[in-house]
Design an enzyme around this catalytic site. Structure first.
Site, PDB file in Angstrom:
ATOM      1  N   ASP A 102       0.541  -1.811   0.308  1.00 42.88           N
ATOM      2  CA  ASP A 102      -0.061  -0.051  -0.158  1.00 42.88           C
ATOM      3  C   ASP A 102       0.804   1.390   0.161  1.00 42.88           C
ATOM      4  O   ASP A 102       1.955   1.410   0.119  1.00 42.88           O
ATOM      5  CB  ASP A 102      -0.569  -0.055   1.364  1.00 42.88           C
ATOM      6  CG  ASP A 102      -1.868  -1.619   1.499  1.00 42.88           C
ATOM      7  OD1 ASP A 102      -2.354  -1.546   0.323  1.00 42.88           O
ATOM      8  OD2 ASP A 102      -2.487  -1.122   2.377  1.00 42.88           O
TER       9      ASP A 102
HETATM   10  N1  URA Z   1      -1.024  -5.992   4.126  1.00 42.50           N
HETATM   11  C1  URA Z   1      -1.712  -4.638   3.825  1.00 42.50           C
HETATM   12  O1  URA Z   1      -2.644  -4.271   4.526  1.00 42.50           O
HETATM   13  N2  URA Z   1      -0.930  -4.128   3.081  1.00 42.50           N
HETATM   14  C2  URA Z   1      -0.264  -3.766   2.730  1.00 42.50           C
HETATM   15  O2  URA Z   1       0.362  -2.986   2.018  1.00 42.50           O
HETATM   16  C3  URA Z   1       0.381  -5.171   2.461  1.00 42.50           C
HETATM   17  C4  URA Z   1      -0.168  -6.304   2.919  1.00 42.50           C
END
Ligand code: URA
Length: 251
Positions: free
Chosen positions: A111
């Site tokens: 993310d």
């Molecule tokens: N899980 C999440 O919620 N975000 C990420 O970036 C990676 C794994």
């Protein structure tokens, strides 16, 4: 292989542009300035050369790691945030595709606000091996939460929680509290926002997320946020040694 072809495979532009770089005396190898764009070269992995004074190493497939900083999207066409691809030098972004793989790409996505270890490659088989949920490659996330982490939450994450997109429960391959508001969570699959949704499912909320390890490969302490480097033979070995952690849960 001709030198102009070598430069083309490494992302320095069209064959014509690559020939021009050599003809302008901008390419050096073996202590000499090259002049003949059609001269033969038998490149070996890691072979050193220079383009316009910058050191490069030849790599047939590209295997890279990036310390993803917060505030970057793992997309080629980002929306609100800059793309992680802007953190790579131009030639790495411009390498032509290999076989059916269109150039260097991130293996899975983190993310925008997640930091840590991100792998990139243009080797389709490697990308598949690292990203397929069937391969069960463990990924270690260091999670910071809004509310205190309870033993019940840890237990539920290990037992399996149902997310809103599938009746099949997802569980942590490993999970332990590391502080009042922190835990280490290992996953072998990579569903959209999986860590955040799993923590929400047990009644907590993620405030910071960092991926510290993929398989047996840890993010090196000396790789600062935003920096990248080639994977070494040892790194690749650590990734291929990634042992299946568990069988997936059935619904
Ligand atoms: N899980 C999440 O919620 N975000 C990420 O970036 C990676 C794994």
């Amino acid at each position: 292989m001709q030198w102009q072809e070598l430069l083309f495979t490494q992302g320095f532009g069209t064959r014509r542009i690559c020939a021009g770089l050599i003809q302008q005396g901008l390419v050096r190898a073996g202590g000499q300035t090259l002049t003949d764009a059609t001269a033969d070269v038998e490149p070996t992995e890691g072979m050193a050369y220079q383009v316009a004074g910058v050191d490069w190493a030849y790599h047939a497939p590209a295997y890279l790691m990036l310390h993803k900083p917060a505030g970057y999207e793992c997309s080629q066409r980002p929306g609100a945030w800059p793309s992680i691809y802007t953190l790579l030098p131009g030639p790495l972004r411009q390498r032509p595709g290999r076989n059916a793989t269109p150039g260097v790409q991130a293996i899975g996505r983190l993310d925008q606000d997640t930091t840590g270890l991100l792998l990139l490659s243009d080797d389709g088989a490697f990308i598949h091996r690292m990203s397929s949920p069937k391969k069960l490659v463990p990924k270690l996330y260091q999670v910071t939460t809004a509310d205190p982490v309870t033993p019940q939450q840890v237990q539920r994450l290990l037992a399996g929680v149902v997310l809103d997109d599938s009746p099949r429960p997802v569980r942590a391959a490993a999970c332990e509290a590391t502080g009042t508001h922190t835990l280490d969570l290992t996953l072998t699959e990579g569903k959209y926002h999986q860590v955040k949704r799993m923590l929400a499912a047990v009644g907590n909320r993620v405030t910071a997320l960092h991926r510290a390890r993929i398989g047996a490969l840890a993010l090196p302490a000396d790789l600062a946020p935003g920096q990248w480097r080639w994977l070494t033979a040892e790194d690749l070995q650590a990734l291929s040694a990634a042992a299946p952690a568990q069988e997936p849960l059935r619904a």
